[in-house]
Scaffold this motif. Structure first.
Motif, PDB file in Angstrom:
ATOM      1  N   TYR A 141     -63.552   9.412   4.806  1.00 60.85           N
ATOM      2  CA  TYR A 141     -62.694  10.574   4.580  1.00 60.85           C
ATOM      3  C   TYR A 141     -63.129  11.343   3.328  1.00 60.85           C
ATOM      4  O   TYR A 141     -63.353  12.554   3.382  1.00 60.85           O
ATOM      5  CB  TYR A 141     -61.233  10.136   4.464  1.00 60.85           C
ATOM      6  N   VAL A 142     -63.251  10.640   2.212  1.00 65.76           N
ATOM      7  CA  VAL A 142     -63.602  11.303   0.953  1.00 65.76           C
ATOM      8  C   VAL A 142     -65.011  11.880   1.023  1.00 65.76           C
ATOM      9  O   VAL A 142     -65.256  12.999   0.560  1.00 65.76           O
ATOM     10  CB  VAL A 142     -63.451  10.328  -0.244  1.00 65.76           C
ATOM     11  N   LEU A 150     -71.905   6.990  -0.415  1.00 67.66           N
ATOM     12  CA  LEU A 150     -70.577   6.432  -0.182  1.00 67.66           C
ATOM     13  C   LEU A 150     -70.404   6.020   1.283  1.00 67.66           C
ATOM     14  O   LEU A 150     -69.899   4.936   1.568  1.00 67.66           O
ATOM     15  CB  LEU A 150     -69.508   7.450  -0.585  1.00 67.66           C
ATOM     16  N   VAL A 151     -70.828   6.861   2.214  1.00 65.86           N
ATOM     17  CA  VAL A 151     -70.714   6.535   3.644  1.00 65.86           C
ATOM     18  C   VAL A 151     -71.508   5.280   3.969  1.00 65.86           C
ATOM     19  O   VAL A 151     -71.030   4.395   4.672  1.00 65.86           O
ATOM     20  CB  VAL A 151     -71.176   7.718   4.521  1.00 65.86           C
ATOM     21  N   LEU A 152     -72.727   5.208   3.455  1.00 61.64           N
ATOM     22  CA  LEU A 152     -73.563   4.043   3.719  1.00 61.64           C
ATOM     23  C   LEU A 152     -73.058   2.798   2.995  1.00 61.64           C
ATOM     24  O   LEU A 152     -73.379   1.686   3.391  1.00 61.64           O
ATOM     25  CB  LEU A 152     -75.007   4.320   3.293  1.00 61.64           C
ATOM     26  N   GLY A 153     -72.280   3.001   1.946  1.00 52.06           N
ATOM     27  CA  GLY A 153     -71.878   1.871   1.119  1.00 52.06           C
ATOM     28  C   GLY A 153     -73.062   1.356   0.327  1.00 52.06           C
ATOM     29  O   GLY A 153     -73.173   0.175   0.047  1.00 52.06           O
ATOM     30  N   LEU A 193     -55.263  12.545  -4.213  1.00 52.15           N
ATOM     31  CA  LEU A 193     -55.490  11.599  -3.120  1.00 52.15           C
ATOM     32  C   LEU A 193     -56.940  11.120  -3.123  1.00 52.15           C
ATOM     33  O   LEU A 193     -57.206   9.917  -3.038  1.00 52.15           O
ATOM     34  CB  LEU A 193     -55.143  12.235  -1.769  1.00 52.15           C
ATOM     35  N   TRP A 194     -57.887  12.065  -3.216  1.00 56.55           N
ATOM     36  CA  TRP A 194     -59.296  11.687  -3.224  1.00 56.55           C
ATOM     37  C   TRP A 194     -59.596  10.788  -4.415  1.00 56.55           C
ATOM     38  O   TRP A 194     -60.327   9.816  -4.294  1.00 56.55           O
ATOM     39  CB  TRP A 194     -60.195  12.926  -3.256  1.00 56.55           C
ATOM     40  N   GLY A 195     -59.020  11.116  -5.559  1.00 62.24           N
ATOM     41  CA  GLY A 195     -59.222  10.291  -6.750  1.00 62.24           C
ATOM     42  C   GLY A 195     -58.706   8.877  -6.563  1.00 62.24           C
ATOM     43  O   GLY A 195     -59.365   7.911  -6.933  1.00 62.24           O
ATOM     44  N   ALA A 196     -57.523   8.748  -5.967  1.00 65.59           N
ATOM     45  CA  ALA A 196     -56.949   7.418  -5.740  1.00 65.59           C
ATOM     46  C   ALA A 196     -57.825   6.606  -4.784  1.00 65.59           C
ATOM     47  O   ALA A 196     -58.084   5.412  -5.027  1.00 65.59           O
ATOM     48  CB  ALA A 196     -55.531   7.544  -5.181  1.00 65.59           C
ATOM     49  N   LEU A 197     -58.308   7.226  -3.717  1.00 62.35           N
ATOM     50  CA  LEU A 197     -59.172   6.521  -2.765  1.00 62.35           C
ATOM     51  C   LEU A 197     -60.493   6.114  -3.430  1.00 62.35           C
ATOM     52  O   LEU A 197     -61.004   5.010  -3.194  1.00 62.35           O
ATOM     53  CB  LEU A 197     -59.424   7.384  -1.534  1.00 62.35           C
ATOM     54  N   LEU A 198     -61.033   6.988  -4.258  1.00 65.90           N
ATOM     55  CA  LEU A 198     -62.287   6.663  -4.956  1.00 65.90           C
ATOM     56  C   LEU A 198     -62.089   5.521  -5.953  1.00 65.90           C
ATOM     57  O   LEU A 198     -62.977   4.677  -6.114  1.00 65.90           O
ATOM     58  CB  LEU A 198     -62.829   7.909  -5.656  1.00 65.90           C
ATOM     59  N   VAL A 199     -60.934   5.486  -6.601  1.00 65.45           N
ATOM     60  CA  VAL A 199     -60.657   4.389  -7.538  1.00 65.45           C
ATOM     61  C   VAL A 199     -60.620   3.060  -6.787  1.00 65.45           C
ATOM     62  O   VAL A 199     -61.133   2.041  -7.280  1.00 65.45           O
ATOM     63  CB  VAL A 199     -59.344   4.642  -8.315  1.00 65.45           C
TER      64      VAL A 199
END
Length: 134
Positions: free
Chosen positions: A17-18, A69-72, A106-112
């Motif tokens: 998502y992010v 990020l997508v690939l991890g 929201l994006w910040g929380a998911l990234l954290v």
């Protein structure tokens, strides 16, 4: 399904998502580079950086870090990098609409979450760890 798999699925969903949000933003900047430069000159006031450098760095971050990020792959690094891009986006605007601020939060929380827990077992990082431990 064990709790670890649920966590990994949630982290994957957060990463996808992010990454999509930031990658699309980077693509839109590339589509009209002269407008992007004008925005960084007139609208976005990135602290400590000349506008043109900020435009290149911000756009580069929005295009490269979401792929990681997508690939991890370097998931924590990518999450922390996008966190910095996110913070700079909020700080660089003199006025930000409440709905836009909520999106950034929201994006910040998911990234954290990704920065704290890593990319999860559904990632290149986890694959590399499993392969290296053999």
């Amino acid at each position: 399904m064990p709790l670890g798999w649920l966590q990994s699925l949630a982290l994957l969903a957060a990463r996808l998502y992010v990454a999509q949000v930031f990658f699309q933003s980077g693509l839109s900047k590339l589509r009209d580079w002269s407008s992007t430069l004008a925005l960084f000159q007139d609208e976005y006031h990135v602290p400590l950086l000349p506008p043109e450098l900020a435009a290149y760095m911000g756009t580069g971050g929005e295009l490269v870090l979401p792929v990681l990020l997508v690939l991890g792959l370097g998931g924590r690094f990518a999450a922390l990098g996008l966190t910095m891009v996110n913070i700079m986006a909020v700080l660089s605007l003199e006025e930000i609409a409440p709905a836009a601020l909520a999106g950034h939060q929201l994006w910040g929380a998911l990234l954290v979450l990704v920065a704290l827990w890593g990319a999860g077992s559904l990632s290149a990082d986890a694959w590399w760890r499993r392969r290296s431990s053999r």
